[in-house]
Structures are given as C-alpha cells and as structure tokens.
Design an enzyme around this catalytic site. Structure first.
Site, PDB file in Angstrom:
ATOM      1  N   CYS A 198       0.849  -1.178   0.000  1.00  0.00           N
ATOM      2  CA  CYS A 198       0.000   0.000   0.000  1.00  0.00           C
ATOM      3  C   CYS A 198       0.888   1.233   0.000  1.00  0.00           C
ATOM      4  CB  CYS A 198      -0.917   0.025   1.220  1.00  0.00           C
ATOM      5  SG  CYS A 198      -2.069  -1.360   1.323  1.00  0.00           S
ATOM      6  N   GLY A 205      -0.932   0.695  -5.039  1.00  0.00           N
ATOM      7  CA  GLY A 205      -2.247   0.122  -4.773  1.00  0.00           C
ATOM      8  C   GLY A 205      -3.308   0.743  -5.642  1.00  0.00           C
ATOM      9  N   ASN A 249       0.620   0.504   6.088  1.00  0.00           N
ATOM     10  CA  ASN A 249       1.177  -0.311   5.014  1.00  0.00           C
ATOM     11  C   ASN A 249       1.916  -1.473   5.651  1.00  0.00           C
ATOM     12  OD1 ASN A 249       2.289  -1.289   2.593  1.00  0.00           O
ATOM     13  ND2 ASN A 249       4.066   0.057   2.763  1.00  0.00           N
ATOM     14  N   GLY A 250       1.541  -2.685   5.300  1.00  0.00           N
ATOM     15  CA  GLY A 250       2.192  -3.857   5.865  1.00  0.00           C
ATOM     16  C   GLY A 250       1.202  -4.961   6.154  1.00  0.00           C
ATOM     17  N   TYR A 268      10.727  -4.707  -7.553  1.00  0.00           N
ATOM     18  CA  TYR A 268       9.530  -4.441  -8.346  1.00  0.00           C
ATOM     19  C   TYR A 268       8.606  -3.351  -7.811  1.00  0.00           C
ATOM     20  CZ  TYR A 268       4.826  -5.045 -10.175  1.00  0.00           C
ATOM     21  OH  TYR A 268       3.602  -4.804 -10.703  1.00  0.00           O
TER      22      TYR A 268
END
Length: 502
Positions: A2, A28, A102-103, A256
């Site tokens: 995210c 996202g 985020n995570g 990536y």
C-alpha cells in the site's frame, strides 16, 4: 503493498494529499482514502477504485483542514471487495484517532482475540489494519490515563505496540487536537520517509517520490522502531521506541514494488536495479554465450534498468520489443484460461521487427506464478524469434510473502518444488537464468552500508520476525484477500495499469 502519506501544514492539505496519492498509485489500485482535520473534527472520504475516480470536486471540497492522511490500497488481508476495509480507519476513543497502515501483521488473529477478551474493544472488519489501530488506541488510553495527552504518552504507547504486534507495519495516525504520529516496525520492513517544504509543511510518505513530487525536500527515512510525533505547529519530536531494532527493508521493493525514481533507506531504487542487471549478466554468461544472443529485450516496466545494464555489460543491443497498454485495467471475471491468455495479449503487444529471425534474451524483474512468463515467451516465438531465452533479475520466488505483498500460496509459485530446468520446460524458454540470492543482497546492500540485511523471505524462506512457521503461513494464506469477483481474475503484474509509475 500500500502507499501511505501524512501531512501537517499551515495551509489546506486536501490537494496536497491527493497529489501525493497519485504519485503513490503504483502501490495500490484497489481503493483510496483521504482524511483531513480541521480543529478537532475529522473529514473523510474513501472508496474502491483509483485515486482519480474516487475523488471528485465535491469530495475534495468536503475535506477541509491543515493536516491529514491518505492511503492507496492493494489488499493482502481481509476482503478485497469490501468498501469498509478501505483506509483510513477511525476510532473515537481515546481522543479520536484516524490511521493508515502499510504492511501485514503476522499475529493479527491473536491480537483480535486479545482486543475482544482483554481490552474489550470491537473490530468490525477482517482488516489487520483495524486491529492495529485498536491496539494503538488501547495503548494510548493506558498511557494517558484519562489526562491530556503528552508526547511522552505517545511514545510510551508506541513502545507497547511494538511489544504486542508482530509483522510489518509503517503507520501514520492523526490524534484529534494533538498531532500526527508515524512509526515503523523494528525491522523497517515497509518503507517510510520524512520531508519538509519551503512553507514548513511536514510530510511523511511511503516513498521519496511523493515528497519530491509535491515540492518537499527528503530529510531522512524513519528508522526501524522509531516513532515521529509532529505537533500541529510543525514541531517534530522523534524517539526510538523498540527494545531492539535492525534495518532489514523488503527486497521486493527494490525488485519491483517501488518507483525507480524513489530513494528508500538510502538506496536508489534505480541504482539497485542497475546493479541487479550487472550481477545477472554474470549468470547469463555462464548459461548462454553472448555470441548466441542477438538482442536484450525487457518485459515492461520495472525490468528496464536491469535489462539496460545487462546489455551494456554483455556488449549486446538493447531493444524495446514489447509495448504495454497502460489503459487496460484488471479483467475481473474471465470464464477460462483461454480468456486469460487473451487478457495478457491485450495488455502487452510485440514489435515484430525486433523478434523476427532473432535470438532474443527477455529480461523480467521476477517470475512468480509463471503463467505470464509462459505466455510472453510464446508471444516472442509467434513474432518470429528463433530462440527465446528468459532471465529474471530476481532469484526464484519459492516461498509466500507474509509481510504485505500479495504473493500466491506456496503451491501456486512456479519455483516451489521445481528445479530451474523443470521451470524452463514449463515456461517453454530455450534457456532460463535466475539471479543469485546472495549476489542480489550484496549488490543492492553495497549502495548503503547502513542496511544490515534484507527481508527476502520469498526468495530464501528466512522470515526476519522469527515467528513464522509452516502452520503460520497456512493460517495467513487463509486470510489472504479474496472475493467472489476474484474467480479467474488476471492477477499478473501486467494487470497493474502503471506498475512502476513510469
């Protein structure tokens, strides 16, 4: 996977947060949300979809205030189809707190039981982010004991969160009337950085590109285990809140996830990918003599730096042979595999003249399921290539990721339980070359000696938090996002409309 952002300013922040989310859109595409604060009141809008579709003029006008948060979501836990699980999340006690995360928490189930049985707090979704928010809220209530909140209370609460929570988490929260809180897990798995603008606004975001693109100067990364508290006037206090901390950022960010123009934990993402191409060149030479390769062709988008460096190292022509259609989104319901193949070809097209009669080396950033790679190899053959070799800038993906990347289950990974030769035969390439795990860690880590290691569990099976067993992986896979709409969905990386922001 995210993207999060938080801002404290002397001016309205709704447009600033919107612009930052556009710069983080590659992290996202499932949902987006913004919350702002004016006085002690929060104003929120969130929904499923891309940033440009979620926020209209009327929504932006309804987001007043000089501080706020935003998030773009790619779900890895809970339900991808639930609008309620879009972030930010809100609790009204103590003080009123909104949060973006985020995570992925690896002990979310245990925490959910503790919240219900011991803390007497209610969670209404399957999102681990809502669990984390309630743990934070409970610890802030314990630290403040009903008195006005102090920064010491805030840091004490974060220390308690670190003691209870396991997994990966980069968090930004607003506490009504008090300020903005940001913190990172003790391993620094998920990224978070801090910057300021010339008009003294303070921004925290997942990637430096969000700061630079909104005219903020990157000052530093939030350290693993550190908490940063920004007062309404922009004053910053920071404190280490973890009993022990080590910097082990996620390797897949450099492979990536992140934009190439970002710098994360002192490592240029672009330089990391160039370095991966250089080490990959050594692996290629040991498998395919350069004299048997006519051209190096990247698979768009994020493999380009690695492919360019590999071509330069081998003294071979670099060519663009695939063109990606940026305006084809996800194909949500496809009745069969034949339709899936058509979907891949809609997203990627060949330039025939770059393949016809040539021996080509295709370079991809990574190979996960292998279905897309198989189709791309066939596309190159159909375009007239006489030999098709495939090189991956990353090592074989053999293990699930449990720290916030939507990796398939072990059984869905093409490299799980297969040799490189078996993978090559399945994909249909004339040769298959993978990056070496240790070489990758060394070449990326050489950019910043302060990085102590990398979270590279999907490649080496080593989970840095030390709490992941086979049973835990199975339980976490059971909680992976899914919905009725996911049946047959093209979940390849080519399904992302603008994968690395290029």
């Amino acid at each position: 996977m995210c993207g999060i952002v938080g801002v404290v300013s002397a001016h309205p922040v709704n447009q600033l947060i919107y612009d930052a989310l556009l710069l983080l859109q590659h992290r996202g595409q499932d949902a987006a949300g913004i919350v702002t604060q004016e006085g002690r009141k929060f104003f929120m809008h969130k929904a499923r979809g891309m940033v440009r579709d979620v926020f209209r003029t009327r929504n932006m006008r309804a987001l007043p205030g000089s501080s706020g948060l935003g998030q773009v979501r790619y779900p890895t836990a809970g339900s991808a189809s639930s609008e309620e699980e879009a972030q930010p999340f809100y609790v009204n006690a103590p003080f009123g707190i909104v949060m973006v995360h985020n995570g992925n928490l690896t002990n979310a189930r245990q925490l959910r039981r503790e919240l219900a049985d011991t803390d007497h707090r209610h969670t209404n979704t399957e999102s681990d982010s809502e669990v984390l928010l309630n743990v934070l809220a409970h610890e802030i209530a314990r630290a403040s004991r009903g008195a006005p909140l102090t920064s010491d209370d805030v840091f004490a609460a974060v220390r308690a969160v670190h003691q209870r929570v396991r997994g990966s988490y980069a968090v930004i929260a607003l506490i009504a009337g008090y300020g903005l809180l940001a913190f990172r897990d003790p391993f620094g798995i998920r990224p978070l950085c801090l910057g300021r603008s010339s008009d003294a606004s303070v921004m925290l975001a997942s990637e430096s590109v969000a700061l630079e693109g909104t005219l903020h100067q990157l000052e530093r990364d939030v350290a693993p285990g550190e908490a940063v508290f920004v007062h309404p006037d922009g004053r910053i206090e920071a404190r280490q809140c973890a009993a022990s901390s080590q910097l082990y950022p996620c390797m897949f960010e450099y492979v990536y996830l992140a934009r190439p123009d970002s710098v994360m934990d002192g490592i240029s993402v672009y330089q990391a990918r160039l370095n991966m191409g250089e080490t990959l060149a050594k692996r290629v030479v040991s498998t395919v003599p350069p004299s048997e390769i006519d051209a190096i062709i990247p698979v768009p988008e994020s493999s380009r730096p690695s492919a360019m460096q590999l071509a330069q190292k081998l003294g071979l022509p670099y060519r663009e042979g695939f063109v990606k259609n940026r305006y084809v989104g996800r194909t949500f319901i496809m009745p069969g595999q034949a339709t899936r193949k058509k979907s891949v070809r809609q997203k990627l097209n060949t330039i025939g003249s770059e393949f016809k009669g040539r021996r080509v080396l295709l370079v991809d950033d990574s190979i996960v399921r292998g279905t897309t790679s198989r189709e791309i190899v066939q596309m190159a053959r159909d375009a007239g290539a006489t030999k098709v070799y495939l090189a991956s800038a990353a090592p074989p993906v053999r293990h699930p990721n449990v720290y916030g990347i939507d990796m398939p289950t072990r059984e869905e990974l093409i490299a799980h339980g297969r040799s490189v030769e078996e993978i090559r035969q399945w994909i249909g390439a004339d040769a298959l070359i993978y990056q070496d795990v240790q070489a990758m860690k060394h070449t990326v880590g050489s950019i910043n000696a302060q990085v102590q290691g990398f979270e590279a569990s999907c490649f080496d099976g080593c989970y840095v938090t030390g709490d992941i067993s086979d049973e835990a992986v199975m339980a976490l896979n059971a909680g992976r996002n899914h919905s009725a709409d996911d049946e047959g969905e093209d979940t390849s990386r080519l399904s992302l409309p603008n994968a690395d922001g290029a």
